[in-house]
Scaffold this motif. Structure first.
Motif, mmCIF file in Angstrom:
data_model
loop_
_atom_site.group_PDB
_atom_site.id
_atom_site.type_symbol
_atom_site.label_atom_id
_atom_site.label_comp_id
_atom_site.label_asym_id
_atom_site.label_seq_id
_atom_site.Cartn_x
_atom_site.Cartn_y
_atom_site.Cartn_z
ATOM 1 N N GLY A 27 3.150 15.233 -6.188
ATOM 2 C CA GLY A 27 4.396 14.784 -6.803
ATOM 3 C C GLY A 27 5.065 15.925 -7.550
ATOM 4 O O GLY A 27 6.286 16.099 -7.485
ATOM 5 N N GLU A 28 4.231 16.720 -8.218
ATOM 6 C CA GLU A 28 4.780 17.838 -9.003
ATOM 7 C C GLU A 28 5.546 18.822 -8.141
ATOM 8 O O GLU A 28 6.486 19.460 -8.618
ATOM 9 N N ALA A 29 5.144 18.943 -6.885
ATOM 10 C CA ALA A 29 5.837 19.878 -5.992
ATOM 11 C C ALA A 29 7.309 19.501 -5.875
ATOM 12 O O ALA A 29 8.176 20.359 -5.733
ATOM 13 N N ILE A 56 2.845 11.738 -0.247
ATOM 14 C CA ILE A 56 3.330 12.429 -1.454
ATOM 15 C C ILE A 56 2.667 11.792 -2.670
ATOM 16 O O ILE A 56 2.520 10.569 -2.735
ATOM 17 N N GLY A 57 2.282 12.626 -3.619
ATOM 18 C CA GLY A 57 1.670 12.118 -4.853
ATOM 19 C C GLY A 57 2.716 11.512 -5.777
ATOM 20 O O GLY A 57 3.867 11.299 -5.388
ATOM 21 N N GLY A 58 2.312 11.251 -6.995
ATOM 22 C CA GLY A 58 3.238 10.626 -7.944
ATOM 23 C C GLY A 58 3.241 11.301 -9.304
ATOM 24 O O GLY A 58 3.871 10.835 -10.246
ATOM 25 N N PRO A 86 -6.584 1.036 -7.176
ATOM 26 C CA PRO A 86 -6.703 1.921 -8.333
ATOM 27 C C PRO A 86 -7.953 2.791 -8.231
ATOM 28 O O PRO A 86 -8.826 2.534 -7.388
ATOM 29 N N PHE A 87 -8.037 3.786 -9.067
ATOM 30 C CA PHE A 87 -9.183 4.708 -9.162
ATOM 31 C C PHE A 87 -9.306 5.658 -7.977
ATOM 32 O O PHE A 87 -10.329 6.288 -7.799
ATOM 33 N N PHE A 88 -8.256 5.731 -7.161
ATOM 34 C CA PHE A 88 -8.256 6.743 -6.104
ATOM 35 C C PHE A 88 -7.091 7.698 -6.337
ATOM 36 O O PHE A 88 -6.226 7.430 -7.170
ATOM 37 N N THR A 89 -7.078 8.780 -5.599
ATOM 38 C CA THR A 89 -5.976 9.744 -5.720
ATOM 39 C C THR A 89 -5.184 9.766 -4.417
ATOM 40 O O THR A 89 -5.647 9.252 -3.387
ATOM 41 N N THR A 90 -4.042 10.415 -4.467
ATOM 42 C CA THR A 90 -3.270 10.520 -3.223
ATOM 43 C C THR A 90 -3.894 11.563 -2.281
ATOM 44 O O THR A 90 -3.613 11.522 -1.085
ATOM 45 N N ASP A 91 -4.746 12.461 -2.812
ATOM 46 C CA ASP A 91 -5.478 13.360 -1.909
ATOM 47 C C ASP A 91 -6.439 12.543 -1.049
ATOM 48 O O ASP A 91 -6.579 12.778 0.162
ATOM 49 N N THR A 92 -7.093 11.581 -1.677
ATOM 50 C CA THR A 92 -7.997 10.710 -0.921
ATOM 51 C C THR A 92 -7.193 9.847 0.052
ATOM 52 O O THR A 92 -7.575 9.689 1.218
ATOM 53 N N GLY A 113 -0.389 5.283 -2.003
ATOM 54 C CA GLY A 113 -1.783 5.746 -1.958
ATOM 55 C C GLY A 113 -2.632 4.909 -1.027
ATOM 56 O O GLY A 113 -2.211 4.560 0.080
ATOM 57 N N THR A 114 -3.845 4.589 -1.504
ATOM 58 C CA THR A 114 -4.740 3.743 -0.707
ATOM 59 C C THR A 114 -4.452 2.272 -0.975
ATOM 60 O O THR A 114 -5.034 1.394 -0.341
ATOM 61 N N GLY A 115 -3.616 2.005 -1.983
ATOM 62 C CA GLY A 115 -3.367 0.621 -2.392
ATOM 63 C C GLY A 115 -4.352 0.156 -3.451
ATOM 64 O O GLY A 115 -4.235 -0.954 -3.969
ATOM 65 N N GLY A 149 -2.086 1.276 -15.062
ATOM 66 C CA GLY A 149 -1.573 2.656 -14.982
ATOM 67 C C GLY A 149 -1.608 3.145 -13.539
ATOM 68 O O GLY A 149 -0.670 3.796 -13.064
ATOM 69 N N ASP A 150 -2.695 2.820 -12.846
ATOM 70 C CA ASP A 150 -2.804 3.238 -11.441
ATOM 71 C C ASP A 150 -1.776 2.516 -10.561
ATOM 72 O O ASP A 150 -1.233 3.102 -9.620
ATOM 73 N N HIS A 151 -1.516 1.253 -10.877
ATOM 74 C CA HIS A 151 -0.450 0.555 -10.129
ATOM 75 C C HIS A 151 0.873 1.286 -10.336
ATOM 76 O O HIS A 151 1.650 1.486 -9.392
ATOM 77 N N MET A 152 1.120 1.699 -11.577
ATOM 78 C CA MET A 152 2.359 2.434 -11.870
ATOM 79 C C MET A 152 2.388 3.750 -11.090
ATOM 80 O O MET A 152 3.416 4.150 -10.541
ATOM 81 N N GLY A 153 1.238 4.417 -11.039
ATOM 82 C CA GLY A 153 1.137 5.677 -10.289
ATOM 83 C C GLY A 153 1.434 5.469 -8.813
ATOM 84 O O GLY A 153 2.147 6.247 -8.173
ATOM 85 N N MET A 154 0.902 4.382 -8.264
ATOM 86 C CA MET A 154 1.137 4.118 -6.837
ATOM 87 C C MET A 154 2.613 3.807 -6.580
ATOM 88 O O MET A 154 3.173 4.213 -5.561
#
Ligand code: UDP
Length: 239
Positions: A13-15, A50-52, A137-143, A133-135, A72-77
């Motif tokens: 996301g930062e990119a 893309i990340g967040g 929480p507790f995962f990253t967009t890399d995963t 993401g994966t849908g 928070g993870d829902h918000m991130g997704m």
């Protein structure tokens, strides 16, 4: 007939944020769209994640205990969906046909992730952006990106970064840091190197998915990498 090359490109996301570190910089979207268009015009099938982090990350949102980590993870997704829509617009503006597929159902905004449908889109030369993401929480967009790459049977995952690849130590701190052209999954998990989180690397290793870490800000670099040019700026993680 030989299948076309299929890749999954992961942008943080930062990119997208550019200098400010926050929000979305349209000039960067336009630059990325040009790079992706080059791939498609050369017959490459492209999936994107893309990340967040330019908007919100679950861990930071939950740091003082007011917002629960799962929320928070829902918000991130959801942040990744915002970025995915922005990227779709830029890619369409560049003349590409694009579909956004979300891991969390949002039917008024985009398609829901269905692997077979994503594959059909790719075969037709459409770019597919995998959002939310994966849908879980507790995962990253890399995963999430690694998972989607494996699901769509991509030949590689390209982690698009601001640096030329993976160094043996932090190049900002050590002048003699060396760029590693090739490294193993085990080394990629090393604390000093940390190409991606352990879950993502383990998933890539188990499924023999090569991870290419590259500089996304060098014009034409993505295509050079896929063509296997010696001039490409990247590191390859494989067995
Ligand atoms: N996230 C999540 N599950 C996923 C992927 C992402 O909960 O499968 C959330 C998590 O809160 C994460 C945020 O979405 O912090 C943004 O993703 P990430 O931090 O991976 O973005 P990047 O660092 O690539 O910008």
């Amino acid at each position: 007939m030989e299948r076309k090359k299929r890749v999954l490109v992961k942008f943080s996301g930062e990119a997208l944020a550019g200098e400010s570190g926050f929000g979305i910089d349209n000039a960067i979207l336009k630059f990325i769209a040009k790079q992706i268009k080059e791939l498609v015009e050369n017959g490459v099938e492209v999936g994107i994640v893309i990340g967040g982090g330019n908007i919100i990350r679950g861990v930071s949102a939950a740091k003082d205990g007011i917002i629960k980590r799962t929320s928070g993870d829902h918000m991130g997704m959801l942040a990744t969906v915002i970025n995915s829509i922005a990227m779709r617009e830029a890619l369409e503006k560049a003349g590409l046909i694009v579909r956004v597929q979300s891991a969390i159902k949002m039917e008024a905004i985009c398609e829901t992730f269905i692997v077979g449908r994503a594959q059909r889109h790719l075969e037709k030369g459409r770019v597919v952006i995998f959002a939310a993401g994966t849908g879980n929480p507790f995962f990253t967009t890399d995963t999430a990106a690694t998972l989607r790459a494996i699901e769509i049977d991509a030949d590689m995952i390209i982690k698009a970064t601001k640096v030329d690849g993976v160094y043996d130590k932090d190049p900002k701190k050590f002048e003699d840091a060396k760029l590693l052209r090739e490294l193993t999954y085990e080394l990629a998990m090393n604390d000093n190197i940390k190409v991606m989180d352990d879950t993502a690397i383990a998933l890539a290793k188990d499924n023999k998915l090569p991870i290419l870490v590259c500089n996304m800000f060098k014009d034409g670099n993505l295509l050079s990498i896929i063509n296997g040019d010696d001039s490409a700026f990247c590191s390859v993680v494989k067995n």
